[in-house]
Motif scaffolding. Structure first.
Motif, mmCIF file in Angstrom:
data_model
loop_
_atom_site.group_PDB
_atom_site.id
_atom_site.type_symbol
_atom_site.label_atom_id
_atom_site.label_comp_id
_atom_site.label_asym_id
_atom_site.label_seq_id
_atom_site.Cartn_x
_atom_site.Cartn_y
_atom_site.Cartn_z
ATOM 1 N N ILE A 104 1.038 -0.894 0.063
ATOM 2 C CA ILE A 104 -0.169 0.180 -0.134
ATOM 3 C C ILE A 104 0.865 1.343 -0.191
ATOM 4 C CG2 ILE A 104 -0.181 -0.036 2.642
ATOM 5 C CD1 ILE A 104 -3.046 1.080 2.141
ATOM 6 N N ASP A 105 0.310 2.281 -0.740
ATOM 7 C CA ASP A 105 1.092 3.599 -0.703
ATOM 8 C C ASP A 105 1.072 4.251 0.686
ATOM 9 O OD1 ASP A 105 1.833 3.156 -3.049
ATOM 10 O OD2 ASP A 105 0.320 4.701 -4.174
ATOM 11 N N ALA A 106 2.350 5.221 0.849
ATOM 12 C CA ALA A 106 2.403 5.795 2.342
ATOM 13 C C ALA A 106 1.591 6.824 2.224
ATOM 14 C CB ALA A 106 3.791 6.104 2.370
ATOM 15 N N ASP A 107 0.774 7.015 1.463
ATOM 16 C CA ASP A 107 -0.164 8.508 1.509
ATOM 17 C C ASP A 107 -1.845 8.267 1.880
ATOM 18 O OD1 ASP A 107 -1.115 7.531 -0.670
ATOM 19 O OD2 ASP A 107 -0.281 8.820 -2.197
ATOM 20 N N LEU A 108 -1.985 7.085 2.445
ATOM 21 C CA LEU A 108 -3.326 6.758 2.792
ATOM 22 C C LEU A 108 -4.522 7.330 1.703
ATOM 23 C CD1 LEU A 108 -3.589 7.759 6.488
ATOM 24 C CD2 LEU A 108 -3.477 5.489 5.472
ATOM 25 N N GLN A 109 -3.929 7.238 0.286
ATOM 26 C CA GLN A 109 -5.077 7.454 -0.834
ATOM 27 C C GLN A 109 -5.893 6.210 -0.880
ATOM 28 O OE1 GLN A 109 -2.391 8.952 -3.936
ATOM 29 N NE2 GLN A 109 -4.213 10.093 -4.277
ATOM 30 N N ASP A 110 -5.366 5.120 -0.460
ATOM 31 C CA ASP A 110 -5.765 3.858 -0.610
ATOM 32 C C ASP A 110 -6.667 3.591 0.739
ATOM 33 O OD1 ASP A 110 -5.009 3.548 -3.316
ATOM 34 O OD2 ASP A 110 -3.103 2.776 -2.440
ATOM 35 N N GLU A 206 -12.753 2.911 -2.035
ATOM 36 C CA GLU A 206 -12.655 4.308 -2.563
ATOM 37 C C GLU A 206 -11.226 4.884 -2.342
ATOM 38 O OE1 GLU A 206 -15.129 6.290 -3.391
ATOM 39 O OE2 GLU A 206 -16.875 5.125 -3.402
ATOM 40 N N ARG A 207 -11.043 5.680 -3.316
ATOM 41 C CA ARG A 207 -9.651 6.378 -3.431
ATOM 42 C C ARG A 207 -9.782 7.856 -2.786
ATOM 43 N NH1 ARG A 207 -4.146 5.452 -5.388
ATOM 44 N NH2 ARG A 207 -3.314 7.258 -6.047
ATOM 45 N N HIS A 208 -8.899 8.289 -1.772
ATOM 46 C CA HIS A 208 -9.160 9.419 -1.368
ATOM 47 C C HIS A 208 -7.996 10.454 -1.785
ATOM 48 C CE1 HIS A 208 -11.916 7.492 1.407
ATOM 49 N NE2 HIS A 208 -10.885 6.796 1.618
ATOM 50 N N GLU A 209 -8.024 11.766 -1.280
ATOM 51 C CA GLU A 209 -6.944 12.604 -1.429
ATOM 52 C C GLU A 209 -5.603 12.224 -0.711
ATOM 53 O OE1 GLU A 209 -6.851 15.242 -3.622
ATOM 54 O OE2 GLU A 209 -8.973 14.875 -4.092
ATOM 55 N N ARG A 210 -4.343 12.500 -1.089
ATOM 56 C CA ARG A 210 -3.133 12.192 -0.053
ATOM 57 C C ARG A 210 -3.307 12.898 1.200
ATOM 58 N NH1 ARG A 210 2.137 11.861 -0.419
ATOM 59 N NH2 ARG A 210 2.725 10.724 -2.046
ATOM 60 N N VAL A 211 -3.072 12.459 2.049
ATOM 61 C CA VAL A 211 -3.114 12.567 3.527
ATOM 62 C C VAL A 211 -2.479 13.981 3.828
ATOM 63 C CG1 VAL A 211 -1.767 10.793 4.698
ATOM 64 C CG2 VAL A 211 -3.388 12.132 6.029
HETATM 65 MG MG MG Z 1 -0.478 8.566 -3.992
#
Ligand code: MG
Ligand code: UDP
Length: 317
Positions: A104-110, A206-211
């Protein structure tokens, strides 16, 4: 119905490049979720989270070290330099222990919560579980359109991709062992994983914006990545330029016939430059494009033959 598999030891792999701002949020969410899974008996108690520092230039590694010192579930892998997202991910997948590895990416988009369904799908027998975005509402119109076009183009070129799936997925130990056999340097995991085969499943989220922080994929890097995805899996572009070459050659044969006819039967024919100059530019363009495409494949072969290591680990905690 077969018995579900026993609760797996989960390993969450998080590639991080200059993510000092996002990591405190991300680690908190991930720790909370893994703790919940363990408490609910869905994951084994040894489940862990691995943050891979991909040669960050900010304080990312210090932040990871602080998180690891405070929580025994958290570990860090420091690469010796910036090896790129895909290689950073691979370094984690190939080196950490665990029965089910989730990237998983580090930005909590997922959406972290989708891991619960991923683990459930794994226990029901899936070796690969793809996280797929249920919509692209959080994207700009431009990104949405280009993404759609890209999936279509890739499919036409014979590249098997799971639409709207990035690098949020679960791989079983068996899938990871198979992935180890794929030694390519030009790494495009979302094209490679479907080639592993095995029983797979899809989980929607759902995908969110970068935290926090900003995207590490500006337009240029994204285009290069998209191009890589095609040329790493398909030789169709090479066939297409062969076809284009034949078509243009056949076309010019008829133009030659026409020119001869004008020359012979039309005494007033102006010695035109247009009919000379237009094909000149046109053919020049086609030739450059074709040479460029062939060059890209050649460059890939060059990189593969050198067989340099895909990542180098500097330190682990
Ligand atoms: Mg990202
Ligand atoms: N990343 C990385 N190495 C790089 C670039 C990015 O490990 O050279 C990581 C980054 O920290 C993030 C993930 O790859 O966890 C995806 O990057 P980003 O969120 O910037 O991409 P986007 O979501 O904007 O496509």
């Amino acid at each position: 119905m077969t018995e579900p598999r026993p609760a797996p030891a989960i390993a969450v792999v998080v590639p991080c490049y200059n993510e000092q701002a996002a990591l405190p949020h991300t680690s908190a969410r991930l720790i909370q979720l893994v703790d919940e899974l363990v408490a609910a008996g869905l994951a084994a108690s040894g489940s862990a989270i691995y943050f891979v520092d991909d040669g960050s230039r900010d304080r990312t590694w210090n932040v990871i070290a602080e998180i690891a010192a405070r929580n025994p579930r958290c570990h860090g892998i420091k690469l010796s330099r910036n090896c790129g997202h895909q290689n950073a991910l691979l370094s984690g997948l190939l080196t950490v222990p665990g029965d089910a590895l989730i990237s998983i990416d580090a930005d909590l988009q997922d959406d972290v919560a989708a891991m619960k369904q991923m683990v459930a799908a794994y226990r029901a027998g899936a070796e690969i579980v793809y996280g797929v975005r249920s919509g692209r509402q959080s994207d700009s119109r431009f990104k949405r359109l280009t993404a759609e076009g890209y999936y279509r183009f890739a499919a036409a070129m014979g590249v098997r991709l799971v639409a709207n799936h990035a690098d949020y997925r679960l791989l079983s130990r068996r899938a990871v062992e198979t992935l180890k056999e794929f030694k390519e340097r030009n790494l495009f995991l979302r094209g490679l994983i479907p080639q592993l085969g095995f029983n797979s499943a899809i989980v929607y989220y759902e995908r969110h914006e970068r935290v926090a922080g900003e995207s590490k994929y500006p337009l240029g890097r994204m285009l290069a990545f998209a191009f890589d995805g095609i040329t790493s899996f398909s030789a169709v572009p090479l066939k297409l330029i062969t076809l284009l070459g034949s078509l243009v050659a056949a076309g010019s044969f008829f133009i030659a016939l026409w020119a001869l006819w004008v020359r012979t039967f039309n005494a007033a024919a102006v010695p035109g430059w247009a009919s000379t100059v237009v094909p000149l530019y046109f053919l020049g363009g086609i030739q450059l494009l074709s040479t460029g495409i062939i060059g890209q494949y050649l460059a890939k072969t060059y990189i593969e033959t050198k067989a340099r290591p895909r990542f180098t680990i500097d330190e682990t905690i």
